[in-house]
Design a protein around this motif. Structure first.
Motif, PDB file in Angstrom:
ATOM      1  N   ASP A 244      27.334  20.558  52.893  1.00 33.86           N
ATOM      2  CA  ASP A 244      28.379  20.761  53.897  1.00 33.86           C
ATOM      3  C   ASP A 244      29.340  21.840  53.407  1.00 33.86           C
ATOM      4  OD1 ASP A 244      30.366  20.636  55.789  1.00 33.86           O
ATOM      5  OD2 ASP A 244      31.086  18.638  55.210  1.00 33.86           O
ATOM      6  N   ARG A 245      29.325  22.997  54.050  1.00 33.42           N
ATOM      7  CA  ARG A 245      30.215  24.076  53.646  1.00 33.42           C
ATOM      8  C   ARG A 245      31.342  24.302  54.663  1.00 33.42           C
ATOM      9  NH1 ARG A 245      28.931  28.529  56.276  1.00 33.42           N
ATOM     10  NH2 ARG A 245      30.180  29.788  54.830  1.00 33.42           N
ATOM     11  N   SER A 246      31.701  23.246  55.375  1.00 29.31           N
ATOM     12  CA  SER A 246      32.800  23.342  56.336  1.00 29.31           C
ATOM     13  C   SER A 246      34.145  23.302  55.608  1.00 29.31           C
ATOM     14  CB  SER A 246      32.725  22.187  57.339  1.00 29.31           C
ATOM     15  OG  SER A 246      32.893  20.940  56.681  1.00 29.31           O
ATOM     16  N   GLY A 247      35.207  23.643  56.335  1.00 28.62           N
ATOM     17  CA  GLY A 247      36.552  23.585  55.769  1.00 28.62           C
ATOM     18  C   GLY A 247      36.733  24.565  54.628  1.00 28.62           C
ATOM     19  N   SER A 250      33.877  26.804  52.909  1.00 31.96           N
ATOM     20  CA  SER A 250      33.387  28.076  53.449  1.00 31.96           C
ATOM     21  C   SER A 250      34.013  29.269  52.734  1.00 31.96           C
ATOM     22  CB  SER A 250      33.676  28.156  54.949  1.00 31.96           C
ATOM     23  OG  SER A 250      35.076  28.172  55.197  1.00 31.96           O
ATOM     24  N   ASP A 255      28.064  31.867  53.741  1.00 33.37           N
ATOM     25  CA  ASP A 255      26.898  31.493  54.526  1.00 33.37           C
ATOM     26  C   ASP A 255      25.661  32.169  53.951  1.00 33.37           C
ATOM     27  OD1 ASP A 255      24.964  30.904  56.376  1.00 33.37           O
ATOM     28  OD2 ASP A 255      25.991  31.843  58.068  1.00 33.37           O
TER      29      ASP A 255
END
Length: 258
Positions: A244-247, A250, A255
């Motif tokens: 999970d590379r959200s928040g 990132s 990406d």
């Protein structure tokens, strides 16, 4: 992400010169210990860490020490310096995997740095009933052996021609074939040793790529890499999900598909 493995060139001389960043990344690893200590703790399962070309367990000591404190049963490979698949090395790793899983009564995860990551993938293909997950750090499994700045060193210390792809022909089959276990490939586009495109996995149901900003020689102790390794290993067996590379993540983990 698909690349022509045969046409990849080694990283530029400038990127190779920038590998001195690894020392700063080691300093950053120790400086960020308070933050890294907050990552998810382990469940006690065994983890085997394999070193890169011409290095030994000394090079993986920071990562192994961190994982040990995080609740894993961590082992180095114990086979001296990694000079390639010299006589007895393949058998020694196979025996070690069996010994570790027999001792703990559980599957192990394997973290492999550079050439060690190639071994990790091949062991998982040969012994899927013993391996829980594979994490590679800058491992050129999807490239021609000469798409690195280390191929001459490999030939000198191993006694094998890089074109012969000894790891592939003697040990587990095609390197680019994804292992039949959850697999994470961590890579850096500014890698000065291996062409980054050759370190990228074909994304699938149980395979992923995580990109970091850093050197090749610092991947084993880069704070972002250590965080990602801890995150991946902390997943309960049988419940694998992509990273999970959200928040805020990132900002640290770009990406990989861009």
């Amino acid at each position: 992400m698909a690349f022509e493995a045969q046409t990849l060139r080694p990283p530029s001389k400038l990127l190779l010169m920038l590998e001195g960043r690894a020392l700063h990344e080691l300093g950053a690893f120790y400086a960020t210990q308070p933050l890294l200590s907050m990552t998810a703790k382990g469940d006690g399962h065994p983890v085997l860490v394999l070193p890169g070309l011409v290095t030994s367990d000394v090079s993986t000591r920071p990562l192994r020490s961190f994982l040990d404190k995080h609740g894993y049963a961590v082992s180095g490979w114990g086979l001296g310096r990694n000079f390639g698949l010299r006589e007895g090395i393949q058998e020694g790793m196979v025996d070690l995997v069996r010994q570790i899983t027999d001792t703990h009564g559980r599957k192990l995860s394997i973290v492999g740095w550079s050439l060690g990551g190639l071994y990790a993938r091949q062991l998982a293909k040969m012994m899927p009933d013993h391996v829980r997950a594979v994490i590679t750090l800058g491992s050129p499994f999807a490239a021609h052996p000469k798409a690195t700045n280390a191929w001459r060193v490999y030939e000198f210390v191993s006694g094998e021609r890089a074109d012969d792809a000894a790891v592939e022909t003697k040990f587990g089959g095609p390197l680019s074939e994804t292992p039949p276990v959850p697999t994470t490939a961590i890579f850096s586009r500014s890698d000065g040793v291996c062409a980054w495109q050759g370190c990228v996995e074909k994304a699938g149901s149980f395979a992923e790529n995580i990109e970091v900003y850093g050197s090749h020689c610092g991947l084993g102790h880069h704070p972002a890499v250590v965080y990602a390794v801890a995150d991946r290993l902390a997943q309960p067996e049988g419940t694998w999900q992509p990273f999970d590379r959200s928040g805020w993540r990132s900002l640290v983990f770009p990406d990989p598909n861009r």
